[in-house]
Design an enzyme around this catalytic site. Structure first.
Site, PDB file in Angstrom:
ATOM      1  CD  GLN A  20      -2.955  -1.014   2.401  1.00  0.00           C
ATOM      2  OE1 GLN A  20      -2.703  -1.732   3.325  1.00  0.00           O
ATOM      3  NE2 GLN A  20      -4.156  -0.489   2.253  1.00  0.00           N
ATOM      4  CG  HIS A  40       0.246  -3.919 -13.262  1.00  0.00           C
ATOM      5  ND1 HIS A  40       1.572  -4.585 -13.073  1.00  0.00           N
ATOM      6  CD2 HIS A  40       0.365  -2.553 -13.058  1.00  0.00           C
ATOM      7  CE1 HIS A  40       2.099  -3.360 -12.484  1.00  0.00           C
ATOM      8  NE2 HIS A  40       1.704  -2.333 -12.265  1.00  0.00           N
ATOM      9  CG  ASP A  52       2.813   0.230 -11.299  1.00  0.00           C
ATOM     10  OD1 ASP A  52       2.419  -0.770 -10.773  1.00  0.00           O
ATOM     11  OD2 ASP A  52       2.760   0.636 -12.438  1.00  0.00           O
ATOM     12  NE  ARG A  77       0.128  -4.820  11.695  1.00  0.00           N
ATOM     13  CZ  ARG A  77      -1.067  -5.117  11.177  1.00  0.00           C
ATOM     14  NH1 ARG A  77      -1.893  -4.045  11.053  1.00  0.00           N
ATOM     15  NH2 ARG A  77      -1.308  -5.897  10.197  1.00  0.00           N
ATOM     16  CG  HIS A 122      -0.758  -6.052   5.504  1.00  0.00           C
ATOM     17  ND1 HIS A 122      -0.934  -5.367   6.470  1.00  0.00           N
ATOM     18  CD2 HIS A 122      -2.029  -5.731   4.755  1.00  0.00           C
ATOM     19  CE1 HIS A 122      -2.143  -4.917   6.641  1.00  0.00           C
ATOM     20  NE2 HIS A 122      -2.627  -4.904   5.468  1.00  0.00           N
ATOM     21  CG  ASN A 166      -3.538  -7.439   8.244  1.00  0.00           C
ATOM     22  OD1 ASN A 166      -3.626  -6.987   8.944  1.00  0.00           O
ATOM     23  ND2 ASN A 166      -4.045  -7.138   7.031  1.00  0.00           N
ATOM     24  CD  GLU A 167      -7.572  -6.833   8.074  1.00  0.00           C
ATOM     25  OE1 GLU A 167      -8.168  -6.953   7.112  1.00  0.00           O
ATOM     26  OE2 GLU A 167      -7.882  -5.899   8.920  1.00  0.00           O
ATOM     27  CG  ASN A 313      -6.383  -5.443  12.009  1.00  0.00           C
ATOM     28  OD1 ASN A 313      -5.546  -5.182  12.943  1.00  0.00           O
ATOM     29  ND2 ASN A 313      -5.594  -5.877  10.722  1.00  0.00           N
ATOM     30  CE1 TYR A 315     -10.190   0.269   9.478  1.00  0.00           C
ATOM     31  CE2 TYR A 315      -9.746  -2.110   9.751  1.00  0.00           C
ATOM     32  CZ  TYR A 315      -9.196  -0.774   9.459  1.00  0.00           C
ATOM     33  OH  TYR A 315      -7.667  -0.696   9.191  1.00  0.00           O
ATOM     34  CD  GLU A 386      -5.005  -2.648   9.687  1.00  0.00           C
ATOM     35  OE1 GLU A 386      -6.282  -2.669   9.213  1.00  0.00           O
ATOM     36  OE2 GLU A 386      -4.393  -3.731   9.146  1.00  0.00           O
TER      37      GLU A 386
HETATM   38  C1  PNW Z   1      -7.731  -3.719   6.642  1.00  0.00           C
HETATM   39  N1  PNW Z   1     -13.968  -5.123   6.075  1.00  0.00           N
HETATM   40  O1  PNW Z   1      -8.655  -4.477   5.752  1.00  0.00           O
HETATM   41  C2  PNW Z   1      -6.516  -3.799   6.033  1.00  0.00           C
HETATM   42  O2  PNW Z   1      -5.451  -4.486   6.822  1.00  0.00           O
HETATM   43  C3  PNW Z   1      -5.713  -2.637   5.428  1.00  0.00           C
HETATM   44  O3  PNW Z   1      -4.820  -2.925   4.528  1.00  0.00           O
HETATM   45  C4  PNW Z   1      -6.719  -1.933   5.037  1.00  0.00           C
HETATM   46  O4  PNW Z   1      -6.040  -0.761   4.193  1.00  0.00           O
HETATM   47  C5  PNW Z   1      -7.854  -1.302   6.024  1.00  0.00           C
HETATM   48  O5  PNW Z   1      -8.265  -2.250   6.556  1.00  0.00           O
HETATM   49  C6  PNW Z   1      -8.862  -0.466   5.590  1.00  0.00           C
HETATM   50  O6  PNW Z   1      -9.647  -1.039   4.658  1.00  0.00           O
HETATM   51  C7  PNW Z   1      -9.947  -4.709   5.554  1.00  0.00           C
HETATM   52  O7  PNW Z   1     -14.606  -5.230   5.031  1.00  0.00           O
HETATM   53  C8  PNW Z   1     -10.661  -4.705   4.658  1.00  0.00           C
HETATM   54  O8  PNW Z   1     -14.554  -4.646   7.103  1.00  0.00           O
HETATM   55  C9  PNW Z   1     -12.146  -4.796   4.705  1.00  0.00           C
HETATM   56  C10 PNW Z   1     -12.625  -4.564   6.018  1.00  0.00           C
HETATM   57  C11 PNW Z   1     -11.848  -4.746   7.079  1.00  0.00           C
HETATM   58  C12 PNW Z   1     -10.506  -4.291   7.069  1.00  0.00           C
END
Ligand code: PNW
Length: 490
Positions: A20, A40, A52, A77, A122, A166-167, A313, A315, A386
């Site tokens: 990223q 790509h 890129d 991290r 990741h 990661n995830e 992580n 959200y 996260e």
């Molecule tokens: C994380 N969802 O991914 C990743 O670890 C990061 O690389 C990413 O940039 C960040 O969250 C923000 O999206 C997720 O669907 C992708 O809830 C999808 C979800 C949660 C986290």
């Protein structure tokens, strides 16, 4: 001082990931990753962009470290691009310039008083391993173990906190099912409904292999810690109907429990609830075996306890309502079909981060997840690896919504620690800088610093959230958010 404080020694951090931010996708001997291939491929990334160049952190890493130093974080991290150091994925070929890059990054961090936290994987799998089947090939356990050993050996004298994966949930579903959001390798319809479970199974075994290598060969001498970062949405039952209550629990166990139960629970293995559900579902589908693979006793033992900390992580939350497979529409999402539920947002939940944002501001869900981990997994030390909120491109630097989101979540963390007794050791904001948001390209940006992707020099500028976050770090508490001026809308 308000009530939202943190214990002494609480860790403050920011996160990024190699694909990223780094750019330099084909420079200095780096091998291709599945994300190079994927971005790509026309039509895969919503804005037609690529990784890129991204933030060009391969060249500008010193600027990134300067931002971290300015914030006063204790940790950073970041992840290693597997194909940058091992272009073909295995140790036959070592790209020394890639290895040197991570040495420089680690040294610069340490010289600035910041502890490196390294994610081994990741999502940027070397393309050469993908060509052999990637995460669907059982052999990947050996490939990953070899790569992990290489990293521990080369960087472990300086880097003391490791995150294997990661995830894995996102990698398994977004990478291996034809769902709405797709990630590399993105086989879409070509994949059989076994694929996400196989990917996850091999990821778990790879994690255990890497952890045991660290434990046996490096830990005594290097004195570090190794964990894993798991993502989950809090699952809120849509109604008090027992079917919906059960569906919410099942959804949670099939997301967090899928990975956490094998590593952190007393019994180990996949959650019983998930094993039973998948066995029954597979039977209904007329199959002789469950689509959920089985671990051997030895594998169960190896996975059990294979983490020194729980990386979380988080959200947002989802509402969950039970739905029987036969009732659902044919081309629906495999994940929901398999789970026997639908998920949605309560319309009262605040959408945050812009009109295109998928994020809802549900900080109470984080507190619930923290309490779940405390109760189910023996209050293992938990590092939030996260949490963060997006804005849309060209939204400017006054990111009041991000401040609100992070502030609300930090308050929930503070309550989870101080009121509920959850063993949360630190908080990591996603992300240090705006970056390549996978299939979303540069349309959703998560940085507390902006990056100008229209400028070849990729200048970074602090958003308002960066100075606010810095004040929280200094106070070791959630400080007041700055007032929004009348003309700001973000
Ligand atoms: C994380 N969802 O991914 C990743 O670890 C990061 O690389 C990413 O940039 C960040 O969250 C923000 O999206 C997720 O669907 C992708 O809830 C999808 C979800 C949660 C986290």
């Amino acid at each position: 001082m308000n009530d939202f404080t943190f214990p002494k020694g609480f860790i403050w951090s920011c996160a990024t990931a190699s694909a990223q931010i780094e750019g330099a996708w084909n420079e200095d001997g780096k091998g291709l990753s599945i994300w190079d291939t994927y971005c790509h491929t026309p039509g895969r990334i919503v804005d037609g962009s690529t990784c890129d160049v991204a933030c060009d952190s391969y060249h500008l890493y010193e600027e990134d470290v300067a931002l971290l130093k300015g914030l006063g974080v204790q940790q950073y991290r970041f992840s290693i691009a597997w194909a940058r150091i091992l272009p073909t994925g295995t140790v036959d070929v070592v790209n020394q310039r890639g290895v040197d890059y991570y040495h420089k990054l680690i040294d610069t961090l340490i010289a600035s008083g910041i502890e490196p936290v390294i994610t081994l994987y990741h999502w940027d799998l070397p393309q050469s391993l993908q060509d052999l089947g990637g995460w669907l090939n059982r052999q990947i356990v050996e490939w990953f173990a070899e790569y992990a050993r290489f990293c521990f050996k080369n960087f472990g004298n300086k880097a003391k906190v490791w995150i294997t994966l990661n995830e894995p949930w996102v990698a398994s579903w977004y990478g291996y099912a034809g769902d709405a959001k797709s990630h590399a390798p993105g086989g879409f319809q070509q994949h059989t409904p076994w694929a996400p479970y196989l990917c996850a199974h091999h990821m778990l075994l790879s994690h255990a292999a890497a952890y045991r290598i660290y434990e046996r060969e490096f830990k005594n001498e290097q004195n570090g810690k190794c964990g894993i970062s798991l993502n989950c949405h809090w699952k809120e039952p849509a109604t008090s109907d027992p079917d919906d209550q059960a569906a919410a629990r099942r959804a949670f166990e099939m997301q967090l429990g899928w990975f956490a139960n094998a590593i952190f629970s007393k019994e180990g293995d996949y959650p019983l609830l998930m094993r039973e559900h998948m066995a029954e579902l597979s039977k209904q589908e007329g199959r002789a075996t469950s689509r959920l693979p089985k671990f051997t006793q030895q594998e169960i033992q190896s996975l059990k306890g294979s983490a020194d900390f729980f990386g979380l992580n988080y959200y947002m939350a989802h509402m969950v309502k039970s739905q029987k497979w036969s009732e659902s529409t044919p081309n629906s999402c495999q994940r929901l079909r398999d789970g026997g539920y639908v998920e949605f947002f309560d319309p009262h939940w605040e959408q945050i981060g812009g009109k295109q944002s998928w994020i809802r501001n549900t900080p109470w869900g984080l507190r619930n997840v923290l309490n779940f981990v405390k109760n189910e997994y023996n209050n293992v030390p938990l590092l939030i690896t996260e949490n963060g909120c997006c804005n849309e491109r060209y939204d400017g630097l006054e990111d009041h919504q991000r401040i609100k989101y992070v502030s609300d979540h930090l308050k929930a963390v503070s309550q989870a620690i101080n009121t509920d007794g959850c063993n949360v050791i630190g908080y990591t904001v996603w992300s240090l800088v705006d970056n390549f948001e996978w299939a979303e390209g540069y349309t959703l940006l998560f940085g507390i610093h902006s990056v100008d992707f229209d400028d070849p020099k990729r200048p970074r500028r602090p958003k308002l959230s960066a100075s606010w976050y810095k004040q929280c770090i200094q106070a070791n508490a959630v400080v007041e958010a700055p007032q929004a001026s009348s003309k700001t809308h973000v």
